[in-house]
Design an enzyme around this catalytic site. Sequence first.
Site, PDB file in Angstrom:
ATOM      1  N   VAL A 145       0.937  -1.248   0.177  1.00 49.01           N
ATOM      2  CA  VAL A 145       0.012  -0.143   0.018  1.00 49.01           C
ATOM      3  C   VAL A 145       0.987   1.163  -0.134  1.00 49.01           C
ATOM      4  CG1 VAL A 145      -1.788   1.323   1.323  1.00 49.01           C
ATOM      5  CG2 VAL A 145      -1.807  -1.083   1.012  1.00 49.01           C
ATOM      6  N   ALA A 152       4.680   4.113   2.807  1.00 46.52           N
ATOM      7  CA  ALA A 152       4.023   2.673   2.059  1.00 46.52           C
ATOM      8  C   ALA A 152       4.433   1.718   3.164  1.00 46.52           C
ATOM      9  CB  ALA A 152       5.057   2.581   0.869  1.00 46.52           C
ATOM     10  N   LYS A 153       3.650   0.599   2.892  1.00 47.65           N
ATOM     11  CA  LYS A 153       3.971  -0.522   3.786  1.00 47.65           C
ATOM     12  C   LYS A 153       3.677  -1.904   2.739  1.00 47.65           C
ATOM     13  CE  LYS A 153       5.029  -1.349   8.099  1.00 47.65           C
ATOM     14  NZ  LYS A 153       6.139  -0.608   8.681  1.00 47.65           N
ATOM     15  N   GLY A 154       4.223  -2.932   3.561  1.00 48.32           N
ATOM     16  CA  GLY A 154       3.814  -4.229   2.662  1.00 48.32           C
ATOM     17  C   GLY A 154       3.763  -5.517   3.498  1.00 48.32           C
TER      18      GLY A 154
END
Length: 421
Positions: free
Chosen positions: A65, A110-112
């Site tokens: 995201v 962001a992040k995953g």
Amino acid sequence: MATITLEQEINPWEAQAARFEFAARKLNLDEGLWKVLRYPSREVIVHFPVSMDNGKIEMFTGFRVQHSMARGPGKGGIRYAPDVTLDEVRALASWMTWKCAVVNIPFGGAKGGVICDPKKMSMGELERMTRRYTSEIIEFIGPEKDVPAPDMNTNEQVMAWIMDTYSMHMRQTVTAVVTGKPLNIGGSRGRREATGRGISVVCDEALKYLGLQRDGCRVIVQGFGNVGSNAAILLRDKGYKIIGIAEYDGGLFNPAGIDVCALQEYRQRNGSVLGFRGAEPVDSAELLTWECEILIPAATENVITSRNADRIKAKIVCEGANGPTTAVADEILADKKIFVIPDILANAGGVTASYFEWVQDRQGYFWKEAVVNEQLESILAESFDDVLRYSEAHGVNNRIAAYMLAIDRVAFTIRQRGIYA
């Protein structure tokens, strides 16, 4: 703050949204910018196969995201856990936007994550899953697009696999695609200890602000992984007294102080803090409510909630983890006059050092650890002062002040750039 529902307390995305909206109202944020910043700019969901050691093929689900790229490339970790959800990753991505803006570094958020149980997977399975996940999101990441980093259950080795996979597709070595790498392939000195070091810096600043003494200051740390252990060791070296360690499988307490270096060695040998003879075993959940000057929740989200916030006795809560305090608990802590150092400030040492690593990779020139630490401490101390000034100027608590500062900086950049339509 507006009334928070039970769903908002449990759901990290709803919780951060409630805080964002409160801060945005205090800023009188333009309605259009409110809409721009309220939602992530991109959400990627991938489903991909991996060959397991037993010859079977398993399907995995991964996320990436990207909340905002207004101030620069996306920045945020990748976590591996069986309970990763899109809402969790959304919340963490937005927190990264605000965190980068609070410390004023040129990244967006962001992040995953991948839904998996890494404890039940072999190194070979983890490598194959990591490489396939990387290939699935490869068009969305890169040194100028989005730069992943380690997070829960990921480490230097996982970053090395991501960097190598990306480099193979690019047909050249691209070290700046991730941070948190091993030193010999573009990692930065001081990166591993950076989040803990940042926590120690803001604890020092909080004591100065509140007029408390450092020597003998009692600290309880929840979570003894990379962040918690490094924070505990660095604080102990400065004269703080680490009296409690709360881990997922049990807690430890010693009113005279725990030898955290010995505990770290014990945990590395045994895989647990249980059985350590330098402290008495106690209940982890109860330990969080015991008397101390500083409580550092440094593990996961939703640790301080409406169920235990009224029993917290610490003078300072320094959030080493992302989202450890729910929005409902925030109000309870505020009523108790507990000084909260919010996560988007307290644990920003990690992303600050990641920024340094990214800069060094792009320069092809690497700094001495003393330079990294000096720059890190300067940025964290200055950011602490910025948040306090916002808090005092607007009559809000530290968390809302940090959100207001971050939102103001991101919104200002968006106004400067304009809306492309």
